[in-house]
Design a protein around this motif. Structure first.
Motif, PDB file in Angstrom:
ATOM      1  N   ILE A  72     -24.084  21.515  14.805  1.00 24.50           N
ATOM      2  CA  ILE A  72     -24.278  22.657  13.917  1.00 24.50           C
ATOM      3  C   ILE A  72     -25.147  23.684  14.616  1.00 24.50           C
ATOM      4  O   ILE A  72     -26.219  23.361  15.121  1.00 24.50           O
ATOM      5  CB  ILE A  72     -24.976  22.212  12.619  1.00 24.50           C
ATOM      6  N   ILE A  73     -24.652  24.926  14.665  1.00 24.69           N
ATOM      7  CA  ILE A  73     -25.460  25.995  15.242  1.00 24.69           C
ATOM      8  C   ILE A  73     -25.705  27.040  14.161  1.00 24.69           C
ATOM      9  O   ILE A  73     -24.771  27.694  13.713  1.00 24.69           O
ATOM     10  CB  ILE A  73     -24.746  26.627  16.461  1.00 24.69           C
ATOM     11  N   PHE A  74     -26.954  27.114  13.733  1.00 29.34           N
ATOM     12  CA  PHE A  74     -27.262  28.039  12.648  1.00 29.34           C
ATOM     13  C   PHE A  74     -27.326  29.477  13.127  1.00 29.34           C
ATOM     14  O   PHE A  74     -27.192  30.404  12.355  1.00 29.34           O
ATOM     15  CB  PHE A  74     -28.591  27.662  11.984  1.00 29.34           C
ATOM     16  N   GLY A  75     -27.551  29.691  14.402  1.00 30.67           N
ATOM     17  CA  GLY A  75     -27.700  31.047  14.902  1.00 30.67           C
ATOM     18  C   GLY A  75     -29.107  31.557  14.666  1.00 30.67           C
ATOM     19  O   GLY A  75     -30.024  30.773  14.415  1.00 30.67           O
ATOM     20  N   ARG A  76     -29.285  32.877  14.732  1.00 30.82           N
ATOM     21  CA  ARG A  76     -30.611  33.452  14.532  1.00 30.82           C
ATOM     22  C   ARG A  76     -30.904  33.528  13.046  1.00 30.82           C
ATOM     23  O   ARG A  76     -30.123  34.095  12.293  1.00 30.82           O
ATOM     24  CB  ARG A  76     -30.675  34.833  15.170  1.00 30.82           C
ATOM     25  N   LEU A  77     -32.013  32.952  12.631  1.00 25.38           N
ATOM     26  CA  LEU A  77     -32.266  32.849  11.194  1.00 25.38           C
ATOM     27  C   LEU A  77     -33.036  34.037  10.619  1.00 25.38           C
ATOM     28  O   LEU A  77     -32.924  34.324   9.437  1.00 25.38           O
ATOM     29  CB  LEU A  77     -33.005  31.549  10.882  1.00 25.38           C
ATOM     30  N   VAL A  80     -30.969  36.514   8.771  1.00 25.75           N
ATOM     31  CA  VAL A  80     -30.440  35.885   7.557  1.00 25.75           C
ATOM     32  C   VAL A  80     -31.497  35.931   6.462  1.00 25.75           C
ATOM     33  O   VAL A  80     -31.210  36.259   5.307  1.00 25.75           O
ATOM     34  CB  VAL A  80     -30.016  34.419   7.847  1.00 25.75           C
TER      35      VAL A  80
END
Lengths: 158, 501
Positions: A72-77, A80
Motif C-alpha cells: 500500500i502506498i498512501f502517497g503524500r499525506l 490530503v
C-alpha cells in the motif's frame, strides 16, 4: 507492517471485523410489526455474513510469495490533510460563516494542496467564483445558499 | 406502430423551445464538466443534479439526458488529449486516442470519437426506442422473487466481472449494501445503523456517495500521488476533418462498437467497461494495421468510443423499463428519478408517458446538439483542459461541496461526502473497485423490498426464490458468475505447490 505490505490482508481483516460488528448491530434492531415476514434485521444480517465471507475470501486470495504483492502506498499525506481540514471546516461553519467564505476556503485549500503558492490570488478567485455561484443559485434557480457573515452586505442588494 | 406514435408524442414534448433550451444547457454543462480530468459521467451527473431542482420533471430529465450524453462526449476529449480517463469506459479510448494525439493526430482522434459517438448514440437510441416497450411487456410477467433474483444477478455480475479479485469486489459490494441499509427501514419505520445521528435517519444519498467516492476520492488520490511534472496537453494541429482513409478505417468499427455496446449495456454486466474492452480487442484482431495498435490506431478509438456511447443508451433500457440500473451512471440517474418521487419501471410508461418518451426523444436531439458542439467547438473544450491543475481541482472540490450541500441544504452531507471521499481514496490506494459500492447502495433497498415482498407472499418460506423458475434460473446464473473465478483461483492455488514439488 503486514497491514501495509499486503493490502489483501488488511482488507480481509477489515471485512471480518466490520462484518462481525454489523452482525452484532443487526441483532439489536427491534423486530417490526405487521405482515412483514422477516423483519428489518434479516438483510443486515445477510450483508454482515457476506462481508465476513468476502473478508475470508480476500485472505484466501493472498498471493503466496509475499514479494509479488503490491504494498500500500498512501502517497503524500499533507495535501490530503489540507483538503480534508478545509472540507470539514466548510461543513462546520457553512451556516454561520456562510457559503462565500467557506467555498473560497475550499477552493484556496484545494489549490494550495495542488502546489499553488499564490494564496492571495487563489483566495480572491475563490471568492469571486463562490459569489457568482451564489448569485446564479439564488436568483437563477431559487436555491438558497447560506449568506452567513455577509448577510448584512448582501441584503443591501435586495 | 404504437411505439412510433409514442415516440412522435415524445418529440412534441422535447421540441418545445423551452425543453430544447434545457437540452442545450444539459449537453453543454455535461461536456464542460465531463471534460475535466478524472471526472466520469457518473460524477458529472451527480455534481450537476442540484441544477435541476425546481424544474418540471420532464424538463429536468431532458436536461439530465443531455448531461448524461454530454458527459460521455466530454470524457473522451479528456482521455484523448490528456490521457485521464474519468471512468473505466474511457480507458480504451485513452490508449489509442492519446497515442494519436502524441503523434499530432489528436484532431482526427477527436473527430472519429465525436462522429462515432453520434452514430452509435443515434443507432442505440433507436434500439432503446424499440426494446424498452418490449422490456416493459416482459417485466409485467416478472414476480417479486424474479425481480429479487434479477437484482442479485446484476450485483453478482458487476462484482465478478470488474476488478481483479472477487474477494475485494464482494467486499466493496457488501459495503455498498450496508450503506444502503442505513436509515429508517421503509417497511417498519425502525432506525438502522444511525448511531444516534438524526441526519442519518433519511439514509445516505446516492449523490453524496457518488460525489464522495468519485470526485473527492479521485482528487485526494491525485493530490497524494502528484509528481510535480506538468501533464502535457497535445495541441490540435490542422483541420478536424477526417481524411478519406480515416473514414474508411472508422465506419466499420463504429458499427461493430454499437453492436457490441448496446446489448451489453442493456444487460447487467457492469456498464461500459466490458463492451469497450471487447470492442478494442475485436478491432485489434480485425485491423489491417495491427502494428499501429499501441501507437495510435484510429480503429482503437472509433470502436471503443462507439461501444461506450451505445452502452450508455443500452443502460437506459433496463433503467426505464425495469427500474434496474446496470451502470453507475444509471444508478445516479435512478437516484434523480427517486428525488422527483418517480419510480422507473413498467408503471412509469403508463402513468408518465410524456416524461419517458420526451426523455427518449431528447436523446436523439441531444446527440445532434453534441455533434455540433464537439466538432466545430472542440477548441473551447480543449481550453478547459488548460486550466492550471490547482484551480481545476480547487474548482472540482468547490463544485462537490456545492452539489452535496444543496441536495438537502444540510452541512452534514458535506461531512459525509468527505468521509466517503476518504474511503474512496483508501479504496483507490488498495485497488478496490468503486462501482460495486454505488450499485450496492442503490440496489440494496430495492432488493430488500422485493425480498420481503416475496417472503410475505411465500409466508416466510425461503424456497420461494427457487420454486419460481425464472428466479431459480437467475440465481443459478449469479452463483456461477461469482463462483467460477473463485474455483479457478482455488484450482490454480493447488496447482502451484505441485509445480514446486
Amino acid at each position: 507492517m503486514i497491514f501495509l505490505r499486503r493490502p489483501g490482508f488488511s482488507l480481509g481483516v477489515f471485512g471480518v471485523l466490520a462484518g462481525s460488528a454489523i452482525y452484532l448491530g443487526a441483532t439489536r434492531i427491534p423486530f417490526g410489526f405487521g405482515y412483514d415476514a422477516v423483519g428489518p434485521a434479516t438483510l443486515p444480517k445477510i450483508i454482515a455474513s457476506g462481508m465476513i465471507l468476502a473478508g475470508g475470501l480476500c485472505l484466501m486470495e493472498l498471493k503466496r510469495p509475499l514479494d509479488e504483492d503490491e504494498p500500500i502506498i498512501f502517497g503524500r499525506l499533507l495535501p490530503v490533510v489540507t483538503i480534508s481540514v478545509a472540507l470539514l471546516a466548510a461543513a462546520a461553519f457553512m451556516e454561520t460563516v456562510g457559503w462565500i467564505p467557506m467555498a473560497a476556503l475550499v477552493f484556496a485549500a484545494g489549490a494550495s494542496a495542488f502546489g499553488s503558492r499564490s494564496y492571495m490570488r487563489d483566495t480572491l478567485l475563490g471568492l469571486a467564483a463562490s459569489l457568482v455561484v451564489l448569485l446564479v443559485f439564488s436568483y437563477g434557480l431559487g436555491i438558497r445558499l447560506p449568506l452567513g457573515l455577509l448577510a448584512p452586505v448582501m441584503s443591501l442588494f435586495n | 406502430m404504437e411505439t412510433f406514435l409514442s415516440l412522435l408524442s415524445g418529440f412534441s414534448v422535447a421540441f418545445t423551445l423551452q425543453n430544447l433550451g434545457w437540452s442545450m444547457i444539459g449537453v453543454t454543462l455535461g461536456t464542460m464538466i465531463g471534460v475535466l480530468p478524472g471526472l466520469g459521467p457518473a460524477a458529472t451527473v451527480a455534481l450537476l443534479m442540484p441544477l435541476t431542482v425546481g424544474l418540471e420533471p420532464v424538463s429536468a430529465f431532458i436536461m439530465f439526458a443531455g448531461i448524461y450524453y454530454g458527459a460521455q462526449y466530454g470524457g473522451s476529449t479528456a482521455s484523448i488529449l490528456l490521457n485521464t480517463p474519468g471512468e473505466a469506459g474511457a480507458m480504451m479510448t485513452a490508449i489509442e486516442g492519446n497515442a494519436m494525439a502524441r503523434n499530432g493526430r489528436g484532431a482526427q482522434a477527436l473527430a472519429t470519437a465525436a462522429i462515432g459517438s453520434f452514430v452509435a448514440g443515434t443507432i442505440a437510441t433507436v434500439g432503446l426506442t424499440f426494446t424498452a416497450p418490449l422490456l416493459v411487456d416482459l417485466s409485467l410477467k416478472l414476480t417479486a422473487p424474479d425481480y429479487f433474483s434479477l437484482m442479485v444477478l446484476s450485483l453478482a455480475s458487476v462484482t465478478a466481472l470488474l476488478g481483479r479479485s472477487v474477494g475485494t469486489g464482494l467486499l466493496a459490494l457488501f459495503f455498498g449494501l450496508f450503506l444502503g441499509t442505513i436509515g429508517l427501514d421503509p417497511q417498519t419505520g425502525q432506525g438502522r445503523f444511525t448511531f444516534g445521528i438524526v441526519e442519518l435517519l433519511d439514509g445516505i444519498d446516492t449523490v453524496v456517495v457518488a460525489v464522495g467516492l468519485f470526485a473527492v476520492g479521485e482528487t485526494l488520490f491525485t493530490v497524494a500521488n502528484l509528481d510535480g511534472a506538468r501533464e502535457k496537453i497535445h495541441a490540435i494541429k490542422g483541420s478536424i476533418r477526417l481524411s478519406r482513409a480515416d473514414w474508411a478505417r472508422s465506419w466499420k468499427p463504429w458499427l461493430r462498437g454499437t453492436a457490441i455496446g448496446f446489448p451489453i449495456g442493456a444487460i447487467p454486466a457492469g456498464g461500459s467497461e466490458l463492451p469497450t474492452i471487447l470492442s478494442y480487442t475485436l478491432e485489434k484482431k480485425l485491423s489491417k494495421h495491427k502494428d499501429e495498435f499501441g501507437s495510435g490506431a484510429i480503429e482503437g478509438v472509433a470502436g471503443p468510443e462507439a461501444a461506450n456511447n451505445a452502452s450508455a443508451a443500452g443502460a437506459l433500457a433496463p433503467l426505464l423499463a425495469l427500474g434496474l440500473p446496470t451502470s453507475t451512471t444509471a444508478a445516479v440517474l435512478l437516484a434523480a428519478f427517486q428525488q422527483y418521487g418517480l419510480r422507473p419501471g413498467p408503471m412509469l410508461f403508463d402513468t408518465n408517458p410524456n416524461l419517458v418518451w420526451g426523455l427518449i426523444a431528447s436523446l436523439y436531439i441531444g446527440n445532434v446538439l453534441l455533434l455540433i458542439l464537439n466538432l466545430p467547438m472542440v477548441g473551447v473544450w480543449v481550453r478547459l483542459l488548460m486550466i492550471p491543475k490547482p484551480w481545476l481541482y480547487g474548482g472540482i472540490l468547490m463544485l462537490a461541496t456545492l452539489g452535496t450541500y444543496t441536495l438537502n441544504g444540510n452541512a452534514f452531507d458535506v461531512v459525509l461526502m468527505w468521509v466517503l471521499g476518504f474511503v474512496g481514496y483508501l479504496m483507490r490506494v488498495m485497488n478496490v473497485p468503486i462501482v460495486p459500492v454505488i450499485l450496492g447502495l442503490i440496489l440494496g433497498p430495492l432488493l430488500e423490498q422485493q425480498m420481503r415482498r416475496s417472503l410475505a407472499i411465500g409466508q416466510g418460506d425461503w424456497t420461494v426464490f427457487v420454486t419460481h423458475p425464472i428466479s431459480a434460473l437467475l440465481l443459478v446464473l449469479a452463483a456461477v458468475i461469482v463462483l467460477m473465478p473463485i474455483i479457478r483461483h482455488l484450482r490454480g492455488a493447488r496447482r502451484i505447490p505441485q509445480h514446486q514439488s
